[in-house]
Write an enzyme that holds these catalytic residues in place. Structure first.
Site, PDB file in Angstrom:
ATOM      1  N   CYS A   2      41.888  -8.402 -39.430  1.00  0.00           N
ATOM      2  CA  CYS A   2      42.628  -8.642 -38.199  1.00  0.00           C
ATOM      3  C   CYS A   2      41.699  -8.397 -37.028  1.00  0.00           C
ATOM      4  O   CYS A   2      40.575  -7.915 -37.191  1.00  0.00           O
ATOM      5  CB  CYS A   2      43.835  -7.707 -38.102  1.00  0.00           C
ATOM      6  SG  CYS A   2      45.046  -7.902 -39.431  1.00  0.00           S
ATOM      7  N   LEU A  51      46.253 -11.062 -39.655  1.00  0.00           N
ATOM      8  CA  LEU A  51      46.155 -11.637 -40.991  1.00  0.00           C
ATOM      9  C   LEU A  51      47.190 -10.894 -41.827  1.00  0.00           C
ATOM     10  O   LEU A  51      46.983  -9.742 -42.212  1.00  0.00           O
ATOM     11  CB  LEU A  51      44.757 -11.460 -41.581  1.00  0.00           C
ATOM     12  CG  LEU A  51      44.567 -11.977 -43.013  1.00  0.00           C
ATOM     13  CD1 LEU A  51      44.796 -13.487 -43.082  1.00  0.00           C
ATOM     14  CD2 LEU A  51      43.192 -11.618 -43.544  1.00  0.00           C
ATOM     15  N   ALA A  52      48.333 -11.527 -42.076  1.00  0.00           N
ATOM     16  CA  ALA A  52      49.447 -10.867 -42.750  1.00  0.00           C
ATOM     17  C   ALA A  52      49.182 -10.792 -44.249  1.00  0.00           C
ATOM     18  O   ALA A  52      48.968 -11.821 -44.903  1.00  0.00           O
ATOM     19  CB  ALA A  52      50.748 -11.622 -42.480  1.00  0.00           C
ATOM     20  N   VAL A  53      49.192  -9.566 -44.781  1.00  0.00           N
ATOM     21  CA  VAL A  53      48.911  -9.373 -46.208  1.00  0.00           C
ATOM     22  C   VAL A  53      50.028  -8.578 -46.876  1.00  0.00           C
ATOM     23  O   VAL A  53      50.701  -9.073 -47.783  1.00  0.00           O
ATOM     24  CB  VAL A  53      47.555  -8.656 -46.404  1.00  0.00           C
ATOM     25  CG1 VAL A  53      47.309  -8.406 -47.888  1.00  0.00           C
ATOM     26  CG2 VAL A  53      46.419  -9.475 -45.812  1.00  0.00           C
ATOM     27  N   GLY A  77      42.693  -3.237 -40.923  1.00  0.00           N
ATOM     28  CA  GLY A  77      42.257  -2.602 -42.154  1.00  0.00           C
ATOM     29  C   GLY A  77      43.364  -2.490 -43.174  1.00  0.00           C
ATOM     30  O   GLY A  77      44.339  -3.246 -43.166  1.00  0.00           O
TER      31      GLY A  77
END
Length: 214
Positions: A2, A51-53, A77
């Site tokens: 991200c 950044l969607a995880v 992170g």
């Protein structure tokens, strides 16, 4: 990965900070293709490209504020042991399933210093403590996630990448001869230096704090 950014300054109007943050976020879209957002108060603006995880819902969106309202974070992170930490915080009414929310809840419960002894992960983040009116910049012990910051008498600007700081109008950056020498000699620029004299890299495993006007 991200992208995280922030501007702490009482000299820059909130509207102007919002425009700067928008430009900074544009430079970090490659770090967070799943969206971007920002948060502001009278002296601070934070931004995040996502950044969607772990939690891809809106409950994982950042910058994120703790339930108690004291802390706001922009985080890059992963907290590897967030599920264990979550089980150790049974009193929390969880909104989502993200490790960021767990990190905020842990800081709210134990404080920043104790939380950093409990978390296992790779991370860099900016944390606003509204009670003490302080901005904390934090980096994991191995320095896997980058974090740069610019500081003058009135303003602090931080970002995952130099390009976001470079685009802020009104700041003057000069090339560091020492950094060039280090790069040519060793193939890298060690902390706390960066290619610019006015920008530092945060040392791994440490944090710094800033207050208004400091």
């Amino acid at each position: 990965m991200c992208g995280i950014i922030g501007i702490l300054s009482s000299d820059i109007a909130r509207h102007d900070r919002a425009m700067m943050v928008s430009s900074m976020l544009e430079t970090l879209k490659h770090r967070g293709p799943d969206g971007h957002s920002d948060w502001s108060n009278n002296i601070l603006s934070l931004g995040h490209t996502r950044l969607a995880v772990i939690d891809v819902s809106l409950h994982g969106q950042q910058p994120m504020t703790s339930d108690c309202g004291r802390y706001t974070i922009t985080f890059n992170g992963e907290i590897y042991n967030f599920e264990d930490l979550r089980r150790r915080l049974p009193e929390v009414k969880w909104r989502g399933t993200s490790d960021t929310e767990v990190l905020l809840a842990a800081i709210s419960r134990w404080g920043l210093d104790e939380t950093l002894t409990k978390v296992d992960g790779m991370f860099a983040f900016g944390l606003w403590d509204d009670f003490h009116k302080k901005l904390f910049l934090v980096r994991d012990c191995l320095g896997e996630k980058p974090l740069y910051f610019y500081e003058d008498m009135e303003t602090v600007i931080f970002s995952s990448e130099l390009r976001a700081i470079e685009c802020v109008p009104g700041i003057k950056l000069s090339i560091s001869r020492s950094a060039i020498t280090q790069y040519l000699r060793h193939g890298n620029i060690p902390w706390p230096e960066s290619i610019y004299n006015e920008v530092s890299k945060l040392q791994p495993g440490t944090y710094v704090s800033f207050s208004e006007g400091s």
